[in-house]
Design an enzyme around this catalytic site. Structure first.
Site, PDB file in Angstrom:
ATOM      1  N   SER A  20      88.419 -19.023  57.114  1.00  0.00           N
ATOM      2  CA  SER A  20      89.769 -18.474  57.019  1.00  0.00           C
ATOM      3  C   SER A  20      90.495 -18.515  58.351  1.00  0.00           C
ATOM      4  O   SER A  20      91.693 -18.774  58.400  1.00  0.00           O
ATOM      5  CB  SER A  20      89.701 -17.027  56.504  1.00  0.00           C
ATOM      6  N   GLU A  41      81.156 -26.854  60.987  1.00  0.00           N
ATOM      7  CA  GLU A  41      81.067 -26.064  59.763  1.00  0.00           C
ATOM      8  C   GLU A  41      79.671 -26.199  59.167  1.00  0.00           C
ATOM      9  O   GLU A  41      79.183 -27.314  58.959  1.00  0.00           O
ATOM     10  CB  GLU A  41      82.119 -26.523  58.753  1.00  0.00           C
ATOM     11  N   ALA A  42      79.034 -25.053  58.894  1.00  0.00           N
ATOM     12  CA  ALA A  42      77.681 -25.073  58.337  1.00  0.00           C
ATOM     13  C   ALA A  42      77.657 -25.597  56.908  1.00  0.00           C
ATOM     14  O   ALA A  42      76.658 -26.162  56.467  1.00  0.00           O
ATOM     15  CB  ALA A  42      77.075 -23.677  58.390  1.00  0.00           C
ATOM     16  N   HIS A 480      85.297  -7.357  51.766  1.00  0.00           N
ATOM     17  CA  HIS A 480      86.241  -7.266  52.871  1.00  0.00           C
ATOM     18  C   HIS A 480      85.527  -6.910  54.170  1.00  0.00           C
ATOM     19  O   HIS A 480      85.987  -6.072  54.946  1.00  0.00           O
ATOM     20  CB  HIS A 480      87.317  -6.226  52.556  1.00  0.00           C
TER      21      HIS A 480
END
Length: 544
Positions: A20, A41-42, A480
């Site tokens: 994000s 990025e994994a 969240h």
């Protein structure tokens, strides 16, 4: 020193995590062509139907190809249950697998941030939130248009029961708010979602993919960072595993961690930045004794009331094959219908105390019901065989604080996560108020007329003690998670400073939801995207 500098490709900036915040940051840092950027990025590609189609997140919920599938340690306040935490392991991160609800947060949230992090007040973040938007109704004093992130107004597409919900909320004293991201946050509402022309508008789609043609931006997927390369107190690069090979890349200017509230603190800890005693117990060399790495963990904990309806709900559309085929064809031909929406179509924000200010509770209305199935059972979010809907709530600003720590020095072992839900008595009180408020809304004429029965918790549960027992058995994360690399001026109480620099380590920043000092009043994806945008401003200013 953590790791050895054995060479490797060099870049001006290395961004760890294409989620994000990270996808936004890499796009913005590479925009003018002056700086070379490596984005690690994994996970892999987001070009799968269950990512691109909005309602497909129900299928992504347990998909290990695009999901870290974290699980907390047993939570005492939840009766010893573990809490399952899906987090995006894919380009776009959690914005690629979330429910897409777009909430900026309340201005007072950011003014609270700014008390210990100057530069992050509402007046300073509001222009950033505005510029990143492409709001369907167009620009006004509060909303933006023409930005990368499309925010869709769902009013014309939601299920008819959503109108019953809005009317029932009004009958219970909660007026309808046509734009909770506008002048006032309070009120019942239809949720705005991050979609564009019927497809999910993740940060991969909105920011990253339009930037991948740039010669100064390199994306490397399926590359899991294992440790930072630190020399003489400065981050020099990153070590990572890809395809079974241990590789590294070097940064001429900075390394920025954007792995989120679990992965960013985990990588700091693996690299010797964290609580010294804990790291030494695991045999990790302590480069900086930073006691707050992994602390200050915050999350929203939700409860649902389940109602059996006397009228058809989305269950009757999404459960039978005939209904699935019909809505599937509608989606393919028009990019509209239930498959283009979130399951949480309605909700809103309520302040229980008199006066103006931030909400105490967030509401959720789904014109569909499903059982949150444990792994290995029937598919999660499989609609119930009867007409039903869900009406739920969560506390907006929980006081309870959790933490995470490493289980071992193995970078491929998930950390131990202790959310400490409901540790605060005020959190427990407000959670019970949420259930009671939901019941008042359900008892209003507009909804009571279409309700056959409250199945859960069931009207036989009336006392606070009985309802709290229900909460302990059924409450669930609202996904969240934030706060584990807290932002603040004082190294004794925070991990990064207001310019997102890790205290005591040069050339290293964190820019994702882990830096939130206090959880915002609402969904956290929009604030996380804002952090990526604002981080780019800060980093480019400092590297002009």
């Amino acid at each position: 020193m953590t790791g050895s500098l054995d060479g490797g490709p060099q870049y001006d900036f290395i961004v760890v995590g294409a989620g994000s915040s990270g996808a936004v940051l890499a796009s913005r840092l590479s925009a003018d062509g002056r700086h070379s950027v490596l984005l690690l990025e994994a996970g892999g590609s987001d070009l799968t139907p269950w990512v691109r189609m909005p309602i497909g997140y129900g299928k992504a919920y347990y998909d290990a190809r695009i999901n870290w599938k974290y699980e907390t340690e047993p939570v005492e306040s939840l009766g010893g249950r573990r809490s399952y935490w899906p987090r995006g392991k894919v380009i776009g991160g959690s914005s690629a697998i979330n429910a897409m609800v777009y909430v900026r947060g309340h201005p007072e949230d950011y003014d609270d941030w700014a008390e210990d992090a100057p530069g992050w007040s509402w007046d300073q973040v509001a222009p950033v939130l505005k510029r990143m938007e492409d709001w369907a109704r167009g620009e006004d004093a509060y909303r933006g248009a023409g930005g990368p992130l499309t925010v869709t107004d769902t009013a014309d597409e939601v299920h008819p029961l959503c109108r019953n919900y809005l009317e029932a909320a009004a009958q219970a004293g909660i007026p309808t708010n046509p734009d909770y991201n506008g002048a006032d946050m309070l009120g019942a509402a239809l949720y705005q979602i991050t979609t564009r022309k019927g497809f999910r508008a993740s940060t991969a789609a909105a920011y990253l993919r339009p930037s991948l043609g740039r010669s100064n931006l390199e994306l490397v997927t399926k590359a899991q960072a294992t440790r930072l390369l630190i020399e003489n107190g400065r981050a020099r690069g990153i070590a990572y595993r890809r395809g079974g090979a241990d590789l590294q890349a070097l940064a001429r200017r900075e390394v920025i961690l954007c792995g989120g509230a679990v992965n960013s603190p985990q990588l700091l800890l693996l690299s010797g930045i964290g609580p010294g005693e804990e790291l030494r117990e695991l045999g990790i060399e302590v480069l900086r004794d930073a006691p707050h790495v992994g602390r200050n963990l915050q999350d929203h904990l939700g409860t649902d009331n389940l109602y059996r309806a006397t009228v058809p709900t989305l269950n009757q559309i999404l459960r039978p094959w005939s209904g699935r085929i019909a809505v599937g064809l509608k989606y393919l031909l028009t990019r509209k219908g239930p498959l283009s929406l979130s399951l949480n179509q309605g909700g809103g924000f309520v302040r229980l105390a008199p006066g103006s200010g931030r909400p105490d509770l967030q509401l959720y209305f789904s014109p569909l019901s499903y059982t949150r199935a444990p792994k290995g059972k029937r598919p999660l979010m499989s609609p119930d065989p009867f007409p039903g809907f869900l009406l739920g709530a969560n506390v907006c600003r929980p006081e309870s604080r959790g933490h995470l720590r490493l289980k071992s020095a193995d970078p491929f072992e998930a950390p131990a996560i202790h959310p400490n839900y409901l540790e605060s008595g005020e959190d427990r009180r407000l959670t019970l108020e949420g259930i009671k408020l939901v019941r008042r809304i359900a008892a209003s004429p507009a909804l009571s007329g279409v309700i056959e029965e409250e199945l859960l918790p069931g009207l036989d549960l009336e006392s606070d003690e009985a309802l709290m027992g229900y909460v302990r058995q059924t409450a669930w994360t609202v996904f969240h998670v934030c706060g584990t690399c807290r932002m603040g001026r004082d190294p004794a109480t925070s991990v990064v400073d207001p310019r997102l620099r890790v205290h005591g380590v040069q050339g290293l920043r964190v820019a994702d939801a882990s830096i939130f000092p206090i959880i915002p009043s609402g969904n956290t994806n929009a604030p996380a995207i804002m952090v990526g945008e604002k981080a780019a401003d800060i980093i480019l200013e400092d590297n002009h």
